[in-house]
Write a protein that holds these residues in place. Structure first.
Motif, PDB file in Angstrom:
ATOM      1  N   VAL A   1       0.856  -1.190   0.000  1.00 55.83           N
ATOM      2  CA  VAL A   1       0.000   0.000   0.000  1.00 55.83           C
ATOM      3  C   VAL A   1       0.887   1.233   0.000  1.00 55.83           C
ATOM      4  O   VAL A   1       1.738   1.393   0.884  1.00 55.83           O
ATOM      5  N   ARG A   2       0.687   2.078  -0.985  1.00 53.06           N
ATOM      6  CA  ARG A   2       1.519   3.289  -1.108  1.00 53.06           C
ATOM      7  C   ARG A   2       0.771   4.479  -0.524  1.00 53.06           C
ATOM      8  O   ARG A   2      -0.350   4.802  -0.944  1.00 53.06           O
ATOM      9  N   GLY A   3       1.381   5.133   0.448  1.00 50.03           N
ATOM     10  CA  GLY A   3       0.823   6.337   1.035  1.00 50.03           C
ATOM     11  C   GLY A   3       1.455   7.577   0.427  1.00 50.03           C
ATOM     12  O   GLY A   3       2.139   7.508  -0.601  1.00 50.03           O
ATOM     13  N   VAL A   4       1.258   8.704   1.046  1.00 53.60           N
ATOM     14  CA  VAL A   4       1.799   9.962   0.527  1.00 53.60           C
ATOM     15  C   VAL A   4       3.317  10.004   0.670  1.00 53.60           C
ATOM     16  O   VAL A   4       4.039  10.395  -0.258  1.00 53.60           O
ATOM     17  N   HIS A   5       3.824   9.604   1.825  1.00 54.70           N
ATOM     18  CA  HIS A   5       5.257   9.685   2.089  1.00 54.70           C
ATOM     19  C   HIS A   5       5.917   8.327   2.306  1.00 54.70           C
ATOM     20  O   HIS A   5       7.153   8.244   2.260  1.00 54.70           O
ATOM     21  N   GLU A   6       5.144   7.297   2.571  1.00 58.48           N
ATOM     22  CA  GLU A   6       5.716   5.986   2.842  1.00 58.48           C
ATOM     23  C   GLU A   6       4.821   4.887   2.298  1.00 58.48           C
ATOM     24  O   GLU A   6       3.642   5.116   1.999  1.00 58.48           O
ATOM     25  N   SER A   7       5.387   3.704   2.163  1.00 55.49           N
ATOM     26  CA  SER A   7       4.647   2.553   1.667  1.00 55.49           C
ATOM     27  C   SER A   7       4.745   1.414   2.665  1.00 55.49           C
ATOM     28  O   SER A   7       5.786   1.215   3.305  1.00 55.49           O
ATOM     29  N   ASN A   8       3.656   0.668   2.774  1.00 58.96           N
ATOM     30  CA  ASN A   8       3.588  -0.438   3.717  1.00 58.96           C
ATOM     31  C   ASN A   8       3.505  -1.756   2.954  1.00 58.96           C
ATOM     32  O   ASN A   8       2.687  -1.909   2.053  1.00 58.96           O
ATOM     33  N   LEU A   9       4.339  -2.705   3.314  1.00 59.05           N
ATOM     34  CA  LEU A   9       4.403  -3.992   2.636  1.00 59.05           C
ATOM     35  C   LEU A   9       4.250  -5.107   3.659  1.00 59.05           C
ATOM     36  O   LEU A   9       4.925  -5.114   4.690  1.00 59.05           O
ATOM     37  N   VAL A  10       3.356  -6.048   3.375  1.00 62.59           N
ATOM     38  CA  VAL A  10       3.148  -7.204   4.255  1.00 62.59           C
ATOM     39  C   VAL A  10       3.315  -8.463   3.424  1.00 62.59           C
ATOM     40  O   VAL A  10       2.756  -8.575   2.327  1.00 62.59           O
ATOM     41  N   ILE A  11       4.090  -9.411   3.935  1.00 65.19           N
ATOM     42  CA  ILE A  11       4.372 -10.631   3.187  1.00 65.19           C
ATOM     43  C   ILE A  11       4.506 -11.822   4.131  1.00 65.19           C
ATOM     44  O   ILE A  11       4.854 -11.657   5.312  1.00 65.19           O
ATOM     45  N   THR A  12       4.210 -13.011   3.637  1.00 69.98           N
ATOM     46  CA  THR A  12       4.439 -14.237   4.392  1.00 69.98           C
ATOM     47  C   THR A  12       5.918 -14.299   4.779  1.00 69.98           C
ATOM     48  O   THR A  12       6.798 -14.161   3.929  1.00 69.98           O
ATOM     49  N   SER A  13       6.189 -14.483   6.057  1.00 65.81           N
ATOM     50  CA  SER A  13       7.561 -14.367   6.567  1.00 65.81           C
ATOM     51  C   SER A  13       8.547 -15.294   5.874  1.00 65.81           C
ATOM     52  O   SER A  13       9.733 -14.963   5.738  1.00 65.81           O
ATOM     53  N   TYR A  14       8.083 -16.434   5.442  1.00 68.81           N
ATOM     54  CA  TYR A  14       8.967 -17.397   4.771  1.00 68.81           C
ATOM     55  C   TYR A  14       9.606 -16.794   3.522  1.00 68.81           C
ATOM     56  O   TYR A  14      10.719 -17.177   3.128  1.00 68.81           O
ATOM     57  N   TYR A  15       8.903 -15.810   2.922  1.00 71.75           N
ATOM     58  CA  TYR A  15       9.398 -15.180   1.696  1.00 71.75           C
ATOM     59  C   TYR A  15       9.934 -13.771   1.946  1.00 71.75           C
ATOM     60  O   TYR A  15      10.132 -13.011   1.003  1.00 71.75           O
ATOM     61  N   SER A  16      10.195 -13.453   3.183  1.00 69.12           N
ATOM     62  CA  SER A  16      10.682 -12.104   3.490  1.00 69.12           C
ATOM     63  C   SER A  16      12.071 -11.844   2.918  1.00 69.12           C
ATOM     64  O   SER A  16      12.488 -10.694   2.767  1.00 69.12           O
ATOM     65  N   ASP A  17      12.795 -12.945   2.593  1.00 66.51           N
ATOM     66  CA  ASP A  17      14.109 -12.743   1.986  1.00 66.51           C
ATOM     67  C   ASP A  17      14.002 -12.045   0.640  1.00 66.51           C
ATOM     68  O   ASP A  17      14.930 -11.361   0.190  1.00 66.51           O
ATOM     69  N   LEU A  18      12.838 -12.182  -0.032  1.00 69.63           N
ATOM     70  CA  LEU A  18      12.625 -11.478  -1.299  1.00 69.63           C
ATOM     71  C   LEU A  18      12.586  -9.972  -1.074  1.00 69.63           C
ATOM     72  O   LEU A  18      13.109  -9.187  -1.874  1.00 69.63           O
ATOM     73  N   VAL A  19      11.958  -9.579   0.017  1.00 74.23           N
ATOM     74  CA  VAL A  19      11.901  -8.154   0.356  1.00 74.23           C
ATOM     75  C   VAL A  19      13.294  -7.652   0.705  1.00 74.23           C
ATOM     76  O   VAL A  19      13.714  -6.571   0.268  1.00 74.23           O
ATOM     77  N   GLU A  20      14.011  -8.440   1.499  1.00 80.68           N
ATOM     78  CA  GLU A  20      15.373  -8.047   1.883  1.00 80.68           C
ATOM     79  C   GLU A  20      16.267  -7.897   0.651  1.00 80.68           C
ATOM     80  O   GLU A  20      17.140  -7.020   0.603  1.00 80.68           O
ATOM     81  N   GLN A  21      16.004  -8.720  -0.342  1.00 73.55           N
ATOM     82  CA  GLN A  21      16.832  -8.696  -1.557  1.00 73.55           C
ATOM     83  C   GLN A  21      16.472  -7.534  -2.481  1.00 73.55           C
ATOM     84  O   GLN A  21      17.360  -6.781  -2.916  1.00 73.55           O
ATOM     85  N   TYR A  22      15.188  -7.398  -2.788  1.00 76.56           N
ATOM     86  CA  TYR A  22      14.767  -6.423  -3.796  1.00 76.56           C
ATOM     87  C   TYR A  22      14.525  -5.011  -3.251  1.00 76.56           C
ATOM     88  O   TYR A  22      14.405  -4.069  -4.027  1.00 76.56           O
ATOM     89  N   PHE A  23      14.471  -4.884  -1.934  1.00 79.30           N
ATOM     90  CA  PHE A  23      14.266  -3.562  -1.340  1.00 79.30           C
ATOM     91  C   PHE A  23      15.471  -3.132  -0.503  1.00 79.30           C
ATOM     92  O   PHE A  23      15.370  -2.213   0.308  1.00 79.30           O
ATOM     93  N   LYS A  24      16.609  -3.771  -0.704  1.00 77.89           N
ATOM     94  CA  LYS A  24      17.767  -3.504   0.143  1.00 77.89           C
ATOM     95  C   LYS A  24      18.294  -2.075   0.020  1.00 77.89           C
ATOM     96  O   LYS A  24      18.927  -1.550   0.949  1.00 77.89           O
ATOM     97  N   LYS A  25      18.017  -1.429  -1.111  1.00 81.31           N
ATOM     98  CA  LYS A  25      18.494  -0.052  -1.292  1.00 81.31           C
ATOM     99  C   LYS A  25      17.460   0.994  -0.845  1.00 81.31           C
ATOM    100  O   LYS A  25      17.737   2.195  -0.891  1.00 81.31           O
ATOM    101  N   GLU A  26      16.302   0.523  -0.422  1.00 80.86           N
ATOM    102  CA  GLU A  26      15.261   1.441   0.028  1.00 80.86           C
ATOM    103  C   GLU A  26      15.450   1.794   1.505  1.00 80.86           C
ATOM    104  O   GLU A  26      16.083   1.045   2.264  1.00 80.86           O
ATOM    105  N   GLU A  27      14.870   2.901   1.918  1.00 75.24           N
ATOM    106  CA  GLU A  27      14.968   3.334   3.312  1.00 75.24           C
ATOM    107  C   GLU A  27      13.886   2.642   4.143  1.00 75.24           C
ATOM    108  O   GLU A  27      12.702   2.929   4.003  1.00 75.24           O
ATOM    109  N   LEU A  28      14.319   1.729   5.000  1.00 71.96           N
ATOM    110  CA  LEU A  28      13.390   0.996   5.859  1.00 71.96           C
ATOM    111  C   LEU A  28      13.078   1.827   7.105  1.00 71.96           C
ATOM    112  O   LEU A  28      13.978   2.171   7.874  1.00 71.96           O
ATOM    113  N   ILE A  29      11.815   2.149   7.281  1.00 70.79           N
ATOM    114  CA  ILE A  29      11.394   2.944   8.438  1.00 70.79           C
ATOM    115  C   ILE A  29      11.062   2.059   9.621  1.00 70.79           C
ATOM    116  O   ILE A  29      11.407   2.348  10.773  1.00 70.79           O
ATOM    117  N   HIS A  30      10.391   0.947   9.332  1.00 67.98           N
ATOM    118  CA  HIS A  30       9.960   0.088  10.441  1.00 67.98           C
ATOM    119  C   HIS A  30       9.721  -1.327   9.930  1.00 67.98           C
ATOM    120  O   HIS A  30       9.311  -1.522   8.773  1.00 67.98           O
TER     121      HIS A  30
END
Length: 225
Positions: free
Chosen positions: A121-150
């Motif tokens: 879900v994309r907001g005005v200033h930030e985006s929220n992503l929810v994924i099955t934890s088993y596949y969280s390595d995909l997020v770590e891989q493809y979003f590694k250059k993004e600024e993680l807020i939380h």
């Protein structure tokens, strides 16, 4: 010209929590009258007597009772299947020009597995992503250059399927959220589509949250994945 009873009804009807508390007798009518007196006077454009507001509130209670019960009954007919998904991870990233590219790569990687829970879900200033934890390595891989807020782990999603006319019921989502909030259950995220409503809670709270939502609906199908 708007009368005091009409003004009182206008003020109370837009405050769901107040309406229910009034119905359940949890509010001191005289104190409430003093509290809403300035709002009433703004509506009627003149001074309102305290006693007149008290009388209007007392007369309004039966009407509030009918209105709330009618809305709840109609809402229950619109609650469909309840689906529970566990072991989820929640990420919040600062919006950037490259964020969508990471999203598309994740989508491509999970396209052949429909059982994965994934939403962005994309907001005005930030985006929220929810994924099955088993596949969280995909997020770590493809979003590694993004600024993680939380980042939050050990979450469960409870999705309620809705009737297509759910948007026609005032306070529809309020009744769903209220049932969970009154049990002291923390909702970490809310995700909504036209005919589905999803809340994210901590794993340890999912059983209680599920139980409360189950109480609200008429008999139907319940799924846990």
């Amino acid at each position: 010209m708007i009368t005091i009873p009409q003004a009182v009804e206008m003020v109370i009807k837009v405050k769901p929590f107040l309406s229910e508390a009034l119905l359940d007798g949890l509010i001191n009518i005289s104190a409430l009258a003093r509290k809403i007196k300035p709002e009433i006077e703004k509506i009627i454009l003149k001074e309102a007597k305290h006693g007149a507001i008290v009388m209007a509130l007392n007369r309004l209670s039966p009407q509030v009772n009918f209105s709330i019960n009618k809305s709840i009954d109609k809402m229950k007919t619109m609650l469909g299947d309840i689906i529970v998904r566990s072991d989820l991870s929640d990420y919040t990233f600062r919006n950037s020009k490259t964020l969508v590219k990471g999203h598309m790569k994740v989508i491509e990687s999970i396209a052949d597995n429909p059982n994965i829970f994934y939403t962005l879900v994309r907001g005005v200033h930030e985006s929220n992503l929810v994924i099955t934890s088993y596949y969280s390595d995909l997020v770590e891989q493809y979003f590694k250059k993004e600024e993680l807020i939380h980042k939050t782990q050990n979450l469960s999603a409870i999705t309620v399927k809705l009737h297509e006319s759910n948007s026609e019921i005032p306070g529809f989502y309020y009744y769903i959220l209220k049932s969970v909030a009154w049990e002291g259950i923390n909702i970490t995220e809310v995700i909504s589509t036209t005919n589905e409503f999803t809340i994210l809670v901590n794993d340890e709270d999912v059983d209680r949250a599920f139980s409360e939502l189950k109480k609200m609906k008429r008999p139907g199908k319940l799924y846990s994945i």
